[in-house]
Write a protein that holds these residues in place. Structure first.
Motif, short mmCIF file in Angstrom:
data_model
loop_
_atom_site.label_atom_id
_atom_site.label_comp_id
_atom_site.label_asym_id
_atom_site.label_seq_id
_atom_site.Cartn_x
_atom_site.Cartn_y
_atom_site.Cartn_z
N HIS A 145 0.59 -1.01 -0.20
CA HIS A 145 0.06 -0.02 0.02
C HIS A 145 0.61 1.28 0.14
CE1 HIS A 145 -3.41 -1.82 0.96
NE2 HIS A 145 -3.15 -2.58 1.74
N ASP A 146 1.45 1.59 -0.71
CA ASP A 146 2.20 2.88 -0.88
C ASP A 146 2.12 4.14 -0.32
OD1 ASP A 146 3.54 1.17 -2.88
OD2 ASP A 146 3.32 1.65 -4.75
N ASP A 147 1.03 4.78 -0.11
CA ASP A 147 0.42 5.63 -0.04
C ASP A 147 -0.10 5.28 1.41
OD1 ASP A 147 -1.77 3.04 -0.38
OD2 ASP A 147 -3.46 5.13 0.01
N ILE A 148 0.65 4.51 2.24
CA ILE A 148 0.51 4.32 4.11
C ILE A 148 1.58 3.39 4.11
CG2 ILE A 148 -0.35 2.44 6.07
CD1 ILE A 148 -3.09 2.57 4.19
N ALA A 149 2.17 3.06 3.22
CA ALA A 149 3.81 2.70 3.24
C ALA A 149 4.35 3.85 3.81
CB ALA A 149 4.73 1.49 2.63
N GLN A 150 4.49 4.95 2.73
CA GLN A 150 5.40 6.17 2.91
C GLN A 150 4.80 6.45 4.60
OE1 GLN A 150 4.16 8.24 -0.35
NE2 GLN A 150 2.77 9.33 0.48
N GLN A 151 4.07 6.53 5.55
CA GLN A 151 3.52 6.95 6.69
C GLN A 151 4.70 6.01 7.47
OE1 GLN A 151 -0.48 7.96 5.47
NE2 GLN A 151 0.08 7.84 7.84
N CYS A 152 5.11 4.43 7.06
CA CYS A 152 6.17 3.68 8.27
C CYS A 152 7.39 4.86 8.86
CB CYS A 152 6.68 2.83 7.00
SG CYS A 152 5.47 1.98 6.74
N ARG A 153 7.40 4.75 10.38
CA ARG A 153 8.84 5.15 10.96
C ARG A 153 10.03 4.98 9.91
NH1 ARG A 153 10.42 3.17 16.90
NH2 ARG A 153 8.13 3.93 16.97
N GLN A 154 10.06 4.06 9.43
CA GLN A 154 11.25 3.88 8.40
C GLN A 154 10.97 3.12 7.39
OE1 GLN A 154 14.52 1.04 10.09
NE2 GLN A 154 16.00 1.48 8.29
N PRO A 155 10.71 4.18 5.82
CA PRO A 155 10.54 3.74 5.30
C PRO A 155 11.64 2.60 4.18
CG PRO A 155 10.06 5.63 4.45
CD PRO A 155 11.00 5.65 6.20
N PHE A 156 11.02 1.75 3.34
CA PHE A 156 11.26 0.35 3.43
C PHE A 156 12.38 0.83 2.38
CE2 PHE A 156 13.33 -2.44 -0.24
CZ PHE A 156 13.49 -3.93 0.49
N SER A 157 14.26 0.05 2.66
CA SER A 157 15.55 0.23 2.12
C SER A 157 16.54 -0.80 1.69
CB SER A 157 16.53 0.89 3.22
OG SER A 157 17.62 0.42 2.85
N PRO A 158 16.27 -1.25 0.71
CA PRO A 158 16.11 -2.16 -0.09
C PRO A 158 17.51 -2.88 0.03
CG PRO A 158 16.76 -0.54 -2.00
CD PRO A 158 16.34 0.21 -0.71
N ALA A 159 18.07 -4.00 0.33
CA ALA A 159 19.58 -4.89 0.84
C ALA A 159 20.18 -4.45 -0.48
CB ALA A 159 19.27 -6.51 0.75
N ASP A 160 21.26 -4.58 0.39
CA ASP A 160 22.86 -3.70 -0.62
C ASP A 160 23.62 -5.40 -0.79
OD1 ASP A 160 25.35 -3.58 -1.89
OD2 ASP A 160 25.55 -1.56 -1.29
N LEU A 161 23.29 -5.96 -1.92
CA LEU A 161 23.82 -7.66 -2.37
C LEU A 161 25.20 -7.43 -2.10
CD1 LEU A 161 21.05 -9.27 -3.88
CD2 LEU A 161 21.11 -9.01 -1.65
N ALA A 162 25.91 -6.31 -2.68
CA ALA A 162 27.40 -6.61 -2.47
C ALA A 162 27.76 -5.97 -1.24
CB ALA A 162 27.48 -5.51 -3.79
N SER A 163 27.42 -5.45 -0.37
CA SER A 163 27.83 -5.57 0.90
C SER A 163 27.70 -6.21 1.82
CB SER A 163 27.99 -3.72 1.03
OG SER A 163 26.60 -3.44 1.24
N GLY A 164 26.50 -7.02 1.85
CA GLY A 164 26.39 -7.82 2.72
C GLY A 164 25.39 -6.84 3.60
N LYS A 165 24.84 -5.72 3.06
CA LYS A 165 23.57 -4.50 4.00
C LYS A 165 22.59 -5.36 3.51
CE LYS A 165 22.35 -0.32 4.86
NZ LYS A 165 22.46 1.37 4.42
N PRO A 166 21.49 -6.17 4.60
CA PRO A 166 20.67 -6.33 4.90
C PRO A 166 19.23 -5.15 4.56
CG PRO A 166 20.86 -5.89 6.95
CD PRO A 166 22.05 -6.17 5.91
N ALA A 167 18.47 -5.90 3.91
CA ALA A 167 17.21 -4.80 4.02
C ALA A 167 16.75 -4.37 4.95
CB ALA A 167 15.95 -5.65 3.14
N ALA A 168 15.92 -3.00 5.45
CA ALA A 168 15.52 -2.62 6.54
C ALA A 168 13.89 -1.96 5.97
CB ALA A 168 16.66 -1.10 6.98
N VAL A 169 13.10 -1.99 6.91
CA VAL A 169 11.68 -1.25 7.55
C VAL A 169 11.19 -1.42 8.56
CG1 VAL A 169 11.07 -2.81 6.99
CG2 VAL A 169 9.66 -0.42 6.07
N GLN A 170 11.16 -0.17 9.03
CA GLN A 170 9.72 -0.67 10.49
C GLN A 170 8.63 0.50 10.25
OE1 GLN A 170 11.12 1.45 13.97
NE2 GLN A 170 10.91 -0.58 14.95
#
Length: 431
Positions: A145-170
């Motif tokens: 739900h794009d319109d609702i998800a943009q209100q998340c405390r921490q919007p979705f951040s994709p994983a960086d597979l090259a560096s091993g950094k995991p996806a993050a969202v809250q």
């Protein structure tokens, strides 16, 4: 043999197609259920049929040969009835999205005499059923739900597979309104930390669960859960979840939050005797004891033992409170994790822990959590079995744990992620 036992025996014989000698008469059994046992809801619940399915017998088949297996096998034909020994933990999240209408119905149909709504609040201070205030990205489809998800405390951040950094969202219930919350759909708990898109993040259901029943996933407010549970005729156990935002929140203090929960049951006309409020916060429980004693006298004080890295269920000096102190403060029921109530003796047998024995000595009722939460029990069973891991080798061993909790620890009820298993046991043992 008690009248209740005779009625249950008669019902079992009917189910097997046997001719039944009418020891009480059909009317006698009905009268017993409707009148003599009306004051005892546990006995009255034996009249509500339950469907336990095939899983209990799968676990019985996996038990080592012995008296427990023999006893449980004798109950295979049923019939089975609702039991207040069984608390539906978050609904039936072993296979249904947690805290959804569909999961609650499954829990009730499997015989849970009490259903749980974990209570948190929305941006507009409305109370809703969710295990954690900030678990929406893991337990709902909010990221779709794009319109609702943009209100998340921490919007979705994709994983960086090259560096091993995991996806993050809250995403928190306090980020959105009740109206927005009701637009979401529950899903099986889980997330994919390697996700590069929001849709991929939602695809993290553990392999030992299933997505077969998450097609609807109807989320519920506390008021809606109260109405549903009342309709189902079960007791209700709301857990006041710890806020993950600073309090007061939008003018609501922690005490007002605790009071708002109780007020919801009053407004719905639910008797205090039908409500078992719970909290991990002793301050919340003490608030209810002082300000709402009819509710507070049966509140569950939850304990996970993890506030101290040195916690040991056999070492009272490592506990946050003594059992006598809790009793003096008005606590009547303590509800710890299962492993805190158990240990293994010199013969390799699962037995009650010092923690369990001290709770009983202090006159506290004990409720345990959470059965069927761990998945397959190979190699010690995980967090919920950590104090008895050397005695846990396979799935059937969970029934040994349940038997010790019921017969030796003397728990009055147990939370379960798949209530049918505990319903089977409770009926077989006539709890």
């Amino acid at each position: 043999m008690s009248k209740l036992a005779v009625c249950k025996l008669a019902a079992r014989q009917v189910a097997l197609g046997f001719a039944v000698i009418n020891l009480l008469g059909v009317a006698g059994c009905a009268t017993q259920s409707a009148t003599a046992d009306a004051a005892n809801s546990q006995q009255a619940n034996h009249g509500v049929a339950a469907q336990v399915g095939v899983r209990p017998l799968y676990l019985v088949d996996d038990l080592d040969d012995g008296a427990l297996k023999d006893k449980l096998q004798q109950c295979a034909a049923g019939p089975f009835y609702r039991s207040e020994f069984v608390i539906s933990h978050r609904g039936a999240p072993l296979q249904f999205p947690e805290h959804t209408k569909e999961g609650y119905l499954a829990g009730a149909r499997m015989g849970a005499g009490t259903l749980e709504c974990d209570v948190t609040f929305t941006k507009d201070n409305e109370l809703v059923c969710r295990h954690s205030q900030c678990d929406l990205a893991e337990t709902t489809d909010i990221l779709l739900h794009d319109d609702i998800a943009q209100q998340c405390r921490q919007p979705f951040s994709p994983a960086d597979l090259a560096s091993g950094k995991p996806a993050a969202v809250q995403c928190c219930t306090s980020d959105i309104t009740l109206a927005q919350f009701k637009q979401l759909k529950g899903k099986m708990e889980g997330a994919n930390p390697q996700a590069t898109t929001p849709a991929d993040y939602l695809a993290g259901t553990p392999a030992w669960r299933t997505e077969l029943y998450q097609q609807r996933g109807t989320l519920m407010s506390l008021d809606e859960s109260i109405a549903l549970f009342k309709q189902l005729g079960v007791k209700q156990t709301p857990e006041l979840k710890a806020p993950m935002v600073p309090m007061p929140f939008n003018g609501m203090t922690q005490q007002q939050y605790a009071q708002k929960l109780i007020d919801s049951y009053r407004k719905a006309g639910i008797s205090a005797s039908e409500v078992l409020p719970q909290s991990f916060s002793l301050a919340d429980v003490r608030y209810w004891i002082e300000h709402e004693p009819a509710f507070g006298q049966q509140a569950l004080f939850l304990d996970e033992g993890s506030n101290s890295e040195q916690f040991d269920p056999m070492l009272p000096s490592s506990w946050r409170w003594s059992m006598a102190e809790l009793k003096q403060q008005g606590v009547t029921t303590i509800a710890p994790a299962m492993w805190m109530l158990l240990t293994v003796n010199a013969d390799g047998e699962i037995v009650p822990s010092r923690y369990a024995l001290e709770a009983k000595k202090a006159g506290l009722k004990i409720v345990a959590w959470s059965f069927e939460r761990s998945g397959p029990l190979a190699n010690g069973g995980g967090w919920y079995y950590q104090s008895v891991q050397q005695a846990i080798h396979k799935d059937g061993d969970m029934l040994k744990v349940l038997d010790v909790l019921a017969k030796q620890v003397g728990v009055s009820a147990i939370f379960s992620d798949w209530p049918g298993t505990v319903t089977y046991y409770a009926n077989c043992m006539e709890l």
